[in-house]
Design a protein around this motif. Sequence first.
Motif, PDB file in Angstrom:
ATOM      1  N   LEU A  17      17.057  -8.077   5.823  1.00  0.00           N
ATOM      2  CA  LEU A  17      16.156  -6.834   5.798  1.00  0.00           C
ATOM      3  C   LEU A  17      15.455  -6.783   7.149  1.00  0.00           C
ATOM      4  O   LEU A  17      14.973  -5.610   7.709  1.00  0.00           O
ATOM      5  CB  LEU A  17      15.104  -6.852   4.725  1.00  0.00           C
ATOM      6  CG  LEU A  17      15.755  -6.438   3.468  1.00  0.00           C
ATOM      7  CD1 LEU A  17      15.058  -6.596   2.237  1.00  0.00           C
ATOM      8  CD2 LEU A  17      16.463  -4.973   3.445  1.00  0.00           C
ATOM      9  N   GLY A  21      15.691  -3.716   9.315  1.00  0.00           N
ATOM     10  CA  GLY A  21      14.412  -3.030   9.328  1.00  0.00           C
ATOM     11  C   GLY A  21      14.021  -2.860  10.815  1.00  0.00           C
ATOM     12  O   GLY A  21      13.235  -1.855  11.115  1.00  0.00           O
ATOM     13  N   ARG A  41       8.371  -7.669  11.632  1.00  0.00           N
ATOM     14  CA  ARG A  41       9.637  -7.329  10.687  1.00  0.00           C
ATOM     15  C   ARG A  41       9.895  -8.351   9.501  1.00  0.00           C
ATOM     16  O   ARG A  41      10.327  -7.792   8.639  1.00  0.00           O
ATOM     17  CB  ARG A  41      10.895  -7.770  11.767  1.00  0.00           C
ATOM     18  CG  ARG A  41      11.032  -6.758  12.842  1.00  0.00           C
ATOM     19  CD  ARG A  41      12.462  -7.063  13.682  1.00  0.00           C
ATOM     20  NE  ARG A  41      12.443  -8.178  14.046  1.00  0.00           N
ATOM     21  CZ  ARG A  41      11.984  -8.823  15.579  1.00  0.00           C
ATOM     22  NH1 ARG A  41      11.336  -7.746  16.203  1.00  0.00           N
ATOM     23  NH2 ARG A  41      12.095  -9.851  15.826  1.00  0.00           N
ATOM     24  N   GLN A  44       7.582  -6.368   7.023  1.00  0.00           N
ATOM     25  CA  GLN A  44       8.232  -5.245   6.412  1.00  0.00           C
ATOM     26  C   GLN A  44       9.433  -5.812   5.403  1.00  0.00           C
ATOM     27  O   GLN A  44       9.415  -5.040   4.285  1.00  0.00           O
ATOM     28  CB  GLN A  44       8.987  -4.595   7.568  1.00  0.00           C
ATOM     29  CG  GLN A  44       8.061  -3.861   8.494  1.00  0.00           C
ATOM     30  CD  GLN A  44       7.636  -2.532   8.203  1.00  0.00           C
ATOM     31  OE1 GLN A  44       7.241  -2.443   6.906  1.00  0.00           O
ATOM     32  NE2 GLN A  44       7.537  -1.558   8.728  1.00  0.00           N
ATOM     33  N   ALA A  45      10.025  -6.822   5.542  1.00  0.00           N
ATOM     34  CA  ALA A  45      11.319  -7.373   4.758  1.00  0.00           C
ATOM     35  C   ALA A  45      10.436  -7.766   3.399  1.00  0.00           C
ATOM     36  O   ALA A  45      11.033  -7.395   2.583  1.00  0.00           O
ATOM     37  CB  ALA A  45      11.898  -8.386   5.353  1.00  0.00           C
ATOM     38  N   MET A  47       7.408  -6.663   2.110  1.00  0.00           N
ATOM     39  CA  MET A  47       6.933  -5.802   1.418  1.00  0.00           C
ATOM     40  C   MET A  47       8.087  -4.844   0.775  1.00  0.00           C
ATOM     41  O   MET A  47       7.720  -4.505  -0.353  1.00  0.00           O
ATOM     42  CB  MET A  47       5.986  -4.917   2.263  1.00  0.00           C
ATOM     43  CG  MET A  47       5.050  -5.755   2.690  1.00  0.00           C
ATOM     44  SD  MET A  47       3.842  -6.401   1.172  1.00  0.00           S
ATOM     45  CE  MET A  47       2.841  -7.400   2.140  1.00  0.00           C
ATOM     46  N   ARG A  48       9.080  -4.778   1.271  1.00  0.00           N
ATOM     47  CA  ARG A  48      10.266  -3.862   0.740  1.00  0.00           C
ATOM     48  C   ARG A  48      10.792  -4.824  -0.336  1.00  0.00           C
ATOM     49  O   ARG A  48      11.042  -4.115  -1.406  1.00  0.00           O
ATOM     50  CB  ARG A  48      11.309  -3.726   1.895  1.00  0.00           C
ATOM     51  CG  ARG A  48      10.888  -2.728   2.857  1.00  0.00           C
ATOM     52  CD  ARG A  48      11.960  -2.285   4.002  1.00  0.00           C
ATOM     53  NE  ARG A  48      11.498  -1.358   4.877  1.00  0.00           N
ATOM     54  CZ  ARG A  48      11.478  -1.392   6.097  1.00  0.00           C
ATOM     55  NH1 ARG A  48      12.001  -2.374   6.666  1.00  0.00           N
ATOM     56  NH2 ARG A  48      11.009  -0.407   6.908  1.00  0.00           N
ATOM     57  N   LEU A  49      10.931  -6.144  -0.139  1.00  0.00           N
ATOM     58  CA  LEU A  49      11.655  -6.837  -1.428  1.00  0.00           C
ATOM     59  C   LEU A  49      10.695  -6.744  -2.620  1.00  0.00           C
ATOM     60  O   LEU A  49      10.962  -6.589  -3.688  1.00  0.00           O
ATOM     61  CB  LEU A  49      11.800  -8.218  -0.958  1.00  0.00           C
ATOM     62  CG  LEU A  49      12.892  -8.616  -0.162  1.00  0.00           C
ATOM     63  CD1 LEU A  49      12.925  -9.974   0.428  1.00  0.00           C
ATOM     64  CD2 LEU A  49      14.165  -8.471  -1.165  1.00  0.00           C
ATOM     65  N   ALA A  51       8.334  -4.368  -3.336  1.00  0.00           N
ATOM     66  CA  ALA A  51       8.484  -3.119  -3.796  1.00  0.00           C
ATOM     67  C   ALA A  51       9.988  -2.885  -4.635  1.00  0.00           C
ATOM     68  O   ALA A  51       9.829  -2.168  -5.716  1.00  0.00           O
ATOM     69  CB  ALA A  51       8.489  -1.965  -2.802  1.00  0.00           C
ATOM     70  N   ALA A  52      11.075  -3.383  -4.064  1.00  0.00           N
ATOM     71  CA  ALA A  52      12.268  -3.258  -4.936  1.00  0.00           C
ATOM     72  C   ALA A  52      12.306  -3.898  -6.107  1.00  0.00           C
ATOM     73  O   ALA A  52      12.876  -3.448  -7.170  1.00  0.00           O
ATOM     74  CB  ALA A  52      13.579  -3.984  -4.004  1.00  0.00           C
ATOM     75  N   HIS A 155      -3.925  -3.216  -0.581  1.00  0.00           N
ATOM     76  CA  HIS A 155      -3.688  -1.959   0.056  1.00  0.00           C
ATOM     77  C   HIS A 155      -4.620  -1.280   0.725  1.00  0.00           C
ATOM     78  O   HIS A 155      -4.645  -0.510   1.477  1.00  0.00           O
ATOM     79  CB  HIS A 155      -2.360  -1.055  -0.487  1.00  0.00           C
ATOM     80  CG  HIS A 155      -1.005  -1.838  -0.690  1.00  0.00           C
ATOM     81  ND1 HIS A 155       0.258  -1.190  -0.840  1.00  0.00           N
ATOM     82  CD2 HIS A 155      -0.683  -3.122  -0.008  1.00  0.00           C
ATOM     83  CE1 HIS A 155       1.241  -2.007  -0.543  1.00  0.00           C
ATOM     84  NE2 HIS A 155       0.680  -3.219  -0.145  1.00  0.00           N
ATOM     85  N   ARG A 159      -3.915  -1.569   4.448  1.00  0.00           N
ATOM     86  CA  ARG A 159      -3.014  -0.818   4.858  1.00  0.00           C
ATOM     87  C   ARG A 159      -3.179   0.383   5.033  1.00  0.00           C
ATOM     88  O   ARG A 159      -4.058   1.146   4.390  1.00  0.00           O
ATOM     89  CB  ARG A 159      -1.753  -0.891   3.430  1.00  0.00           C
ATOM     90  CG  ARG A 159      -0.546  -0.174   3.949  1.00  0.00           C
ATOM     91  CD  ARG A 159       0.498  -0.363   2.664  1.00  0.00           C
ATOM     92  NE  ARG A 159       1.494   0.075   2.925  1.00  0.00           N
ATOM     93  CZ  ARG A 159       1.983   1.289   2.863  1.00  0.00           C
ATOM     94  NH1 ARG A 159       1.460   2.296   2.314  1.00  0.00           N
ATOM     95  NH2 ARG A 159       3.283   1.652   3.062  1.00  0.00           N
TER      96      ARG A 159
END
Length: 163
Positions: A17, A21, A41, A44-45, A47-49, A51-52, A155, A159
Amino acid sequence: MKNPYRKLMLLGAAASLAIVGGCGGGGGGADDDTPEAAAFRYRQAVMRLLAAKMGPIGAMSRGEVPTDEEVFAKNVNDLLTIAGMIPEGFGADVSNVPAASAALPEVWTSMDDFSQRAADLQMAVEGLAAAVASGGFASGQGLVQSTAGNCGACHRNYRQRDE
């Protein structure tokens, strides 16, 4: 039984990711090999994980989608690893944050507080995982909102808000 390869698979997914990303967009792109861009990077990876995995957990706990005990438990267990990966992306030596980052500079100027909030999330996920391990979805459902609240608490302070 724990899967000994779970952490390795999650790390591989995070790295994938991060590479995907990082392609395109301003600041922190894949062709930028600075420590700041690599940390961006990675963040980002991770945080995306998060959220997923958290999305389906939250949707099930709110009754928005049918409960799937197996998916719920797997996502909670994956969160154990992922939540523990957060601090690595916010090392104290990273102060030149790429423009594309949603992380506010206060992360680095208030590192003790930020680190405590990351630890609070990890503890909340550990409690959720223990509840799910002992009693399944029914035991963990009531802990999902407070676990997600730990994400929001961080956040709000660290954030950049979407406009």
